[in-house]
Scaffold this motif. Structure first.
Motif, PDB file in Angstrom:
ATOM      1  N   UNK A  95       0.817  -1.218   0.000  1.00 52.10           N
ATOM      2  CA  UNK A  95       0.000   0.000   0.000  1.00 52.10           C
ATOM      3  C   UNK A  95       0.844   1.258   0.000  1.00 52.10           C
ATOM      4  N   UNK A  96       2.005   1.217   0.670  1.00 46.65           N
ATOM      5  CA  UNK A  96       2.795   2.431   0.783  1.00 46.65           C
ATOM      6  C   UNK A  96       3.495   2.787  -0.515  1.00 46.65           C
ATOM      7  N   UNK A  97       3.585   1.846  -1.479  1.00 43.61           N
ATOM      8  CA  UNK A  97       4.209   2.191  -2.746  1.00 43.61           C
ATOM      9  C   UNK A  97       3.196   2.345  -3.859  1.00 43.61           C
ATOM     10  N   UNK A  98       1.935   2.076  -3.581  1.00 46.12           N
ATOM     11  CA  UNK A  98       0.910   2.261  -4.607  1.00 46.12           C
ATOM     12  C   UNK A  98       0.675   3.750  -4.815  1.00 46.12           C
ATOM     13  N   UNK A  99       0.746   4.248  -6.058  1.00 43.85           N
ATOM     14  CA  UNK A  99       0.554   5.670  -6.290  1.00 43.85           C
ATOM     15  C   UNK A  99      -0.811   6.125  -5.789  1.00 43.85           C
ATOM     16  N   UNK A 100      -0.834   7.309  -5.200  1.00 44.80           N
ATOM     17  CA  UNK A 100      -2.044   7.747  -4.535  1.00 44.80           C
ATOM     18  C   UNK A 100      -2.937   8.588  -5.416  1.00 44.80           C
ATOM     19  N   UNK A 101      -2.429   9.138  -6.485  1.00 41.91           N
ATOM     20  CA  UNK A 101      -3.380   9.897  -7.268  1.00 41.91           C
ATOM     21  C   UNK A 101      -2.793  11.054  -8.004  1.00 41.91           C
ATOM     22  N   UNK A 102      -3.686  11.944  -8.380  1.00 46.50           N
ATOM     23  CA  UNK A 102      -3.443  12.813  -9.508  1.00 46.50           C
ATOM     24  C   UNK A 102      -2.684  14.092  -9.196  1.00 46.50           C
ATOM     25  N   UNK A 103      -2.585  14.506  -7.947  1.00 39.78           N
ATOM     26  CA  UNK A 103      -1.999  15.817  -7.667  1.00 39.78           C
ATOM     27  C   UNK A 103      -0.516  15.838  -7.993  1.00 39.78           C
ATOM     28  N   UNK A 136       9.760   0.609 -11.486  1.00 44.18           N
ATOM     29  CA  UNK A 136      10.807  -0.407 -11.483  1.00 44.18           C
ATOM     30  C   UNK A 136      10.822  -1.082 -12.849  1.00 44.18           C
ATOM     31  N   UNK A 137      11.803  -1.953 -13.066  1.00 42.35           N
ATOM     32  CA  UNK A 137      12.011  -2.516 -14.397  1.00 42.35           C
ATOM     33  C   UNK A 137      10.945  -3.526 -14.796  1.00 42.35           C
ATOM     34  N   UNK A 138      10.106  -3.928 -13.855  1.00 41.69           N
ATOM     35  CA  UNK A 138       9.002  -4.832 -14.164  1.00 41.69           C
ATOM     36  C   UNK A 138       7.707  -4.093 -14.457  1.00 41.69           C
ATOM     37  N   UNK A 139       7.776  -2.771 -14.512  1.00 38.66           N
ATOM     38  CA  UNK A 139       6.592  -1.987 -14.826  1.00 38.66           C
ATOM     39  C   UNK A 139       5.721  -1.676 -13.638  1.00 38.66           C
ATOM     40  N   UNK A 140       6.266  -1.812 -12.421  1.00 41.81           N
ATOM     41  CA  UNK A 140       5.474  -1.494 -11.230  1.00 41.81           C
ATOM     42  C   UNK A 140       5.749  -0.063 -10.793  1.00 41.81           C
ATOM     43  N   UNK A 141       4.715   0.730 -10.560  1.00 41.52           N
ATOM     44  CA  UNK A 141       4.916   2.099 -10.095  1.00 41.52           C
ATOM     45  C   UNK A 141       5.467   2.123  -8.668  1.00 41.52           C
ATOM     46  N   UNK A 142       6.443   2.954  -8.453  1.00 42.72           N
ATOM     47  CA  UNK A 142       7.009   3.179  -7.120  1.00 42.72           C
ATOM     48  C   UNK A 142       6.481   4.493  -6.554  1.00 42.72           C
ATOM     49  N   UNK A 143       6.457   5.521  -7.385  1.00 40.10           N
ATOM     50  CA  UNK A 143       5.875   6.815  -7.027  1.00 40.10           C
ATOM     51  C   UNK A 143       5.174   7.389  -8.247  1.00 40.10           C
ATOM     52  N   UNK A 144       4.053   8.019  -8.023  1.00 41.42           N
ATOM     53  CA  UNK A 144       3.344   8.724  -9.085  1.00 41.42           C
ATOM     54  C   UNK A 144       2.785  10.021  -8.514  1.00 41.42           C
ATOM     55  N   UNK A 145       3.081  11.119  -9.183  1.00 42.24           N
ATOM     56  CA  UNK A 145       2.491  12.409  -8.842  1.00 42.24           C
ATOM     57  C   UNK A 145       2.040  13.072 -10.127  1.00 42.24           C
ATOM     58  N   UNK A 146       0.779  13.426 -10.179  1.00 39.09           N
ATOM     59  CA  UNK A 146       0.261  14.107 -11.349  1.00 39.09           C
ATOM     60  C   UNK A 146      -0.111  13.155 -12.467  1.00 39.09           C
ATOM     61  N   UNK A 147      -0.165  13.705 -13.667  1.00 42.73           N
ATOM     62  CA  UNK A 147      -0.598  12.960 -14.847  1.00 42.73           C
ATOM     63  C   UNK A 147       0.618  12.353 -15.534  1.00 42.73           C
ATOM     64  N   UNK A 148       0.810  11.054 -15.380  1.00 40.64           N
ATOM     65  CA  UNK A 148       1.961  10.386 -15.987  1.00 40.64           C
ATOM     66  C   UNK A 148       1.576   9.628 -17.252  1.00 40.64           C
ATOM     67  N   UNK A 149       0.324   9.742 -17.658  1.00 39.23           N
ATOM     68  CA  UNK A 149      -0.148   9.095 -18.885  1.00 39.23           C
ATOM     69  C   UNK A 149      -0.120  10.036 -20.085  1.00 39.23           C
ATOM     70  N   UNK A 150      -0.088  11.310 -19.821  1.00 46.69           N
ATOM     71  CA  UNK A 150      -0.101  12.285 -20.916  1.00 46.69           C
ATOM     72  C   UNK A 150       1.254  12.288 -21.628  1.00 46.69           C
TER      73      UNK A 150
END
Length: 360
Positions: free
Chosen positions: A16-24, A48-62
């Motif tokens: 849970x602590x490494x799951x990205x929390x959202x869009x801000x 990470x190299x297996x495609x797992x998010x470690x941190x996400x802030x903001x829009x990383x899909x754009x």
């Protein structure tokens, strides 16, 4: 503009602590006196190299243009072309192929010598001229009465590397900057594979004249994570590029430039800036990739954001690395008289959220 993206979901097995929390996004504040004068919003992806998010802030899909941050990927074809042996190239040339150099004499002189080694001169470079970003080098050039040449362009090492690769592949070297040139098509394929995108849209043209394909930040971060893993040995070309950047950080950027300063302080980080507020980094020991983009393109914000993300990832350890970067962690706002009138900082809310995303 849309780009296929294979990294589409957060794996349910992530703690849970490494799951990205959202869009801000993160916010870098510019303080003048006691008030916030400006604010820069920063989108950040750490993978990470297996495609797992470690941190996400903001829009990383754009999709964003990665600009010069992708130079280590563009250098792959130089190493794989056979140009290293054919032209007797070494770490210095490979580091320059990854560089956004400052136009210092050690940069320009090596590019000129490299061009001579492959039987060309600066007229073969597709990049336009601009003055050195290093102030002393720019002033010295003015004193000679000469204007800047194409070799002074911060991307002249990359261009010389591409010319070398084209010659080694026995392609026509003229037109190497055209998206339809076979070398550029190879580079496009490399980006698709490393960043795991099924299709890249029509490229924009970078400041130095080369194609630049937009990528979602998450995919760019994934590419850097895979680059970090491959640098440990599975891919000799990547290992060669990583070693060259680590041995010659002064050629990747220059004195007083953050890429050089970080790589000197922490040899396990390959950091590469791009125009318009972009940064990419391969964290060799952690096996993570970092990609960030300041939405308004402010480089002053991208530098601080990168440092704060690396700090949160505990990249600086317990040694003196962070002390050597102290001035970068506390960027000052000065007037033309040299007096301090303000500073830059991450907003309190961003610091709290960054701390909450710390890998445990």
């Amino acid at each position: 503009m849309q780009t296929d993206r294979r990294v589409t979901a957060i794996p349910s097995s992530l703690p849970a602590n490494t799951a990205p929390s959202g869009a801000a996004p993160l916010a870098v504040e510019v303080w003048r006196g006691a008030e916030v004068e400006s604010e820069h919003l920063v989108d950040v992806s750490v993978m990470d190299a297996n495609g797992r998010p470690v941190m996400v802030f903001g829009d990383v899909d754009r999709p964003v243009y990665p600009r010069s941050a992708i130079k280590p990927f563009q250098a792959l074809r130089l190493v794989r072309s056979g140009a290293i042996d054919r032209f007797n190239l070494g770490d210095e040339q490979i580091a320059l192929a990854c560089a956004s150099h400052a136009g210092e004499p050690r940069h320009v002189g090596r590019v000129v010598a490299w061009l001579d080694r492959i039987g060309l001169d600066e007229t073969a470079l597709a990049c336009g001229p601009h003055p050195p970003s290093n102030r002393a080098a720019a002033e010295a050039l003015i004193k000679t009465g000469q204007g800047p040449g194409r070799v002074h362009n911060n991307c002249s090492g990359k261009h010389t590397g591409l010319l070398s690769a084209a010659l080694a592949f026995e392609f026509e070297h003229a037109g190497y900057d055209d998206p339809a040139h076979p070398l550029q098509q190879m580079i496009e394929e490399d980006l698709r594979q490393w960043c795991e995108v099924g299709h890249l849209p029509k490229p924009g043209i970078d400041g130095c004249g080369l194609p630049n394909w937009p990528l979602p930040l998450a995919n760019l971060a994934l590419g850097f994570a895979k680059f970090a893993r491959a640098a440990a040995g599975p891919d000799p070309a990547v290992a060669t590029i990583a070693a060259a950047m680590r041995r010659h950080p002064e050629l990747v950027a220059g004195d007083g430039r953050l890429c050089t300063t970080i790589m000197r302080a922490v040899p396990g980080v390959l950091a590469k800036t791009g125009a318009e507020g972009v940064y990419g980094a391969a964290l060799l020991e952690a096996g993570f990739g970092v990609a960030l983009k300041v939405r308004d393109g402010a480089t002053r914000a991208s530098r601080l954001a990168l440092l704060k993300v690396l700090e949160a990832l505990r990249i600086f350890g317990e040694g003196n690395a962070q002390q050597s970067l102290a001035a970068e962690f506390e960027p000052k706002l000065s007037n033309f008289a040299g007096s301090r009138v303000g500073h830059l900082q991450l907003s309190e809310g961003s610091l709290e959220r960054l701390h909450d995303r710390l890998p445990r």
